[in-house]
Design an enzyme around this catalytic site. Structure first.
Site, PDB file in Angstrom:
ATOM      1  N   GLY A 114       0.628  -0.985   0.056  1.00  0.00           N
ATOM      2  CA  GLY A 114       0.352   0.116   0.406  1.00  0.00           C
ATOM      3  C   GLY A 114       0.606   1.429  -0.165  1.00  0.00           C
ATOM      4  N   GLY A 118       3.265  -0.389  -5.730  1.00  0.00           N
ATOM      5  CA  GLY A 118       2.497  -1.244  -6.740  1.00  0.00           C
ATOM      6  C   GLY A 118       2.818  -3.307  -6.746  1.00  0.00           C
ATOM      7  N   ASP A 164      -0.804  -0.147 -13.033  1.00  0.00           N
ATOM      8  CA  ASP A 164      -0.695  -0.960 -12.367  1.00  0.00           C
ATOM      9  C   ASP A 164       0.193  -2.169 -13.019  1.00  0.00           C
ATOM     10  OD1 ASP A 164      -0.220   1.173 -10.339  1.00  0.00           O
ATOM     11  OD2 ASP A 164      -0.426  -0.209  -9.031  1.00  0.00           O
TER      12      ASP A 164
HETATM   13  O1  PMV Z   1      -0.937   3.220  -4.634  1.00  0.00           O
HETATM   14  P1  PMV Z   1      -1.168   2.990  -5.796  1.00  0.00           P
HETATM   15  O2  PMV Z   1       0.276   1.734  -6.555  1.00  0.00           O
HETATM   16  O3  PMV Z   1      -1.846   1.682  -5.356  1.00  0.00           O
HETATM   17  O4  PMV Z   1      -1.264   3.466  -7.580  1.00  0.00           O
HETATM   18  C1  PMV Z   1      -3.053   4.382  -7.167  1.00  0.00           C
HETATM   19  C2  PMV Z   1      -3.317   4.687  -8.756  1.00  0.00           C
HETATM   20  C3  PMV Z   1      -4.328   5.670  -8.665  1.00  0.00           C
HETATM   21  O5  PMV Z   1      -3.863   6.057  -9.786  1.00  0.00           O
HETATM   22  C4  PMV Z   1      -4.971   6.132  -7.508  1.00  0.00           C
HETATM   23  C5  PMV Z   1      -5.748   4.313  -8.746  1.00  0.00           C
HETATM   24  C6  PMV Z   1      -5.735   3.448  -9.856  1.00  0.00           C
HETATM   25  O6  PMV Z   1      -5.716   2.404  -9.846  1.00  0.00           O
HETATM   26  O7  PMV Z   1      -4.634   3.886 -11.228  1.00  0.00           O
END
Ligand code: PMV
Length: 328
Positions: A114, A118, A164
Site C-alpha cells: 500500500g 504497486g 499498475d
Molecule cells: O498506490 P497504488 O500503487 O495502488 O496506485 C494507485 C494509483 C491510482 O491512480 C490512484 C489508482 C489507480 O487504480 O490508477
C-alpha cells in the site's frame, strides 16, 4: 510448483488523473514479488506469505484459509493482500476451467504494501502467471495483464486503472490511457525512492479526488492539467530530457498536493530531494503516505533522505526491463 516474479512500479506521471481517462506513465522498478503456486490434492487454498519487507518495513504473516494470520500490520492492508491472492486464484480457475482445484500459494515480496509501489499488482500478476503455468497453461502477457487488472478491479470495488497491472506484467515504462496500454521507450532514469514507512488508503484517496472533482470545476481542471503534464512528459521521455522530466514531476506533485493526496511526510521527502539537487520529485501512487520518487544521478538525494525526519528508508531503484519472470 511453478514460481513467477513480477516487479513493482513508480508513477513518473499521472496517477489519480488516470482514473478519469487521462494518460499515465508508470515505470517498472527492480523490486519484486515472487509467488510460488503448487496444486493440492484437495480444493483448499492455503496462502503463506513472508518477508513482505523492505528495510524499515516488515510485514510477516503466515495466513491460512482456516485461521486469521498473526501479524503486526494494519488489518485492512492484510485483508486487502489476502483478497488479491484469493481473487487472482479465481482468475486461474477461470482461465483453466479447473474450478475445483486447490493450491498452496507462497508469497515473498520486497515491495511494501500500500505504499504506491504497486505491491498488489505485482502479487496478482505473479500469482496468476504461476497458477496458470502450474496447470499447464502459459498466458500471453496481454492476457496476463488483463486478468490481473480484473483482480484489482474486483478487490478495489471497480476503482482501478490498468496502469499498475499492465506495467508489472510487461516491465519497462508504459503509457496507459483508458483501455489503451502500450510500452514506451524510456531512458535509463536515475530513480531514487523515499519511503515514510506508512501506507495510504487507495479507495479513500480516490474517492476524495472524485468528490473534489465533482464539487469544483477547478479541481476537474486540475485533473485535466495532470493529463497535460503527462503528454508533455512523454515528449520529454522520448527526447531523453531529464531536466524537463524532473520539472514536470515537480509540477505533477504540486497538482496532486492540491487535490489533497499528499501528506506531511511525503512533502518533506519531496522537498528534501529537491533541496539536495534532484531533477524533480513527486509522490508515487495513491498518496496519503508511502513513497516518493525522485530523479538524481548523484548520491545527494539518498543522503538527504536518510536524514529526513519521516523518511524510514531510501534506495536507488533500477528500471525493471522485464515484467513477469518465470523462475520455475
Ligand atoms: O498506490 P497504488 O500503487 O495502488 O496506485 C494507485 C494509483 C491510482 O491512480 C490512484 C489508482 C489507480 O487504480 O490508477
Amino acid at each position: 510448483m511453478a514460481v513467477s516474479s513480477a516487479p513493482g512500479k513508480v508513477y513518473l506521471f499521472g496517477e489519480h488523473a488516470v482514473v478519469y481517462g487521462e494518460p499515465a506513465v508508470p515505470c517498472a522498478i527492480e523490486v519484486r514479488a515472487r509467488v510460488g503456486v503448487e496444486k493440492r490434492a484437495d480444493s483448499k487454498l492455503r496462502i503463506h506469505a513472508e518477508d513482505l519487507s523492505l528495510d524499515g518495513f516488515t510485514v510477516e504473516y503466515g495466513g491460512t484459509a482456516d485461521g486469521p494470520p498473526d501479524v503486526d500490520v494494519q488489518e485492512s492492508l492484510l485483508d486487502a493482500a489476502m483478497g488479491y491472492v484469493d481473487s487472482a486464484i479465481e482468475q486461474v480457475r477461470d482461465v483453466t476451467g479447473e474450478d475445483q482445484v486447490g493450491f498452496d500459494v507462497t508469497i515473498e515480496s520486497d515491495i511494501p504494501l500500500g505504499a504506491g509501489l504497486g505491491s498488489s499488482a505485482a502479487v496478482a500478476v505473479a500469482a496468476i502467471d504461476a497458477g496458470t503455468r502450474e496447470l499447464g497453461t502459459t498466458l500471453e502477457t496481454d492476457e496476463l495483464a488483463e486478468r490481473a487488472y480484473q483482480t484489482e478491479y474486483e478487490v478495489q470495488g471497480g476503482q482501478a486503472s490498468r496502469a499498475d497491472t499492465f506495467c508489472s506484467a510487461t516491465g519497462g515504462a508504459v503509457r496507459v490511457e483508458g483501455d489503451d496500454c502500450r510500452s514506451l521507450d524510456a531512458p535509463d532514469l536515475p530513480i531514487v525512492v523515499g519511503f515514510d514507512g506508512g501506507a495510504g488508503d487507495t479507495g479513500k484517496l480516490v474517492a476524495g479526488v472524485r468528490s473534489l472533482r465533482e464539487e469544483y470545476e477547478f479541481a476537474a481542471d486540475t485533473v485535466e492539467s495532470i493529463g497535460d503534464i503527462v503528454r508533455n512528459g512523454e515528449q520529454a521521455l522520448a527526447a531523453d530530457d531529464i531536466e524537463e522530466i524532473g520539472r514536470l514531476m515537480d509540477f505533477n506533485h504540486g497538482l496532486l498536493s492540491a487535490l489533497g493526496v499528499s501528506s506531511r511526510s511525503l512533502d518533506s521527502m519531496v522537498w528534501a530531494a529537491r533541496n539536495a539537487g534532484a531533477h524533480g520529485a513527486k509522490l508515487t501512487g495513491a498518496g496519503g503516505g508511502g513513497c516518493i520518487v525522485a530523479l538524481d544521478p548523484t548520491d545527494e538525494t539518498e543522503t538527504a533522505l536518510s536524514y529526513t525526519p519521516g523518511c524510514e528508508d531510501t534506495f536507488r531503484a533500477e528500471l525493471a526491463e522485464t515484467g513477469v519472470e518465470r523462475l520455475e
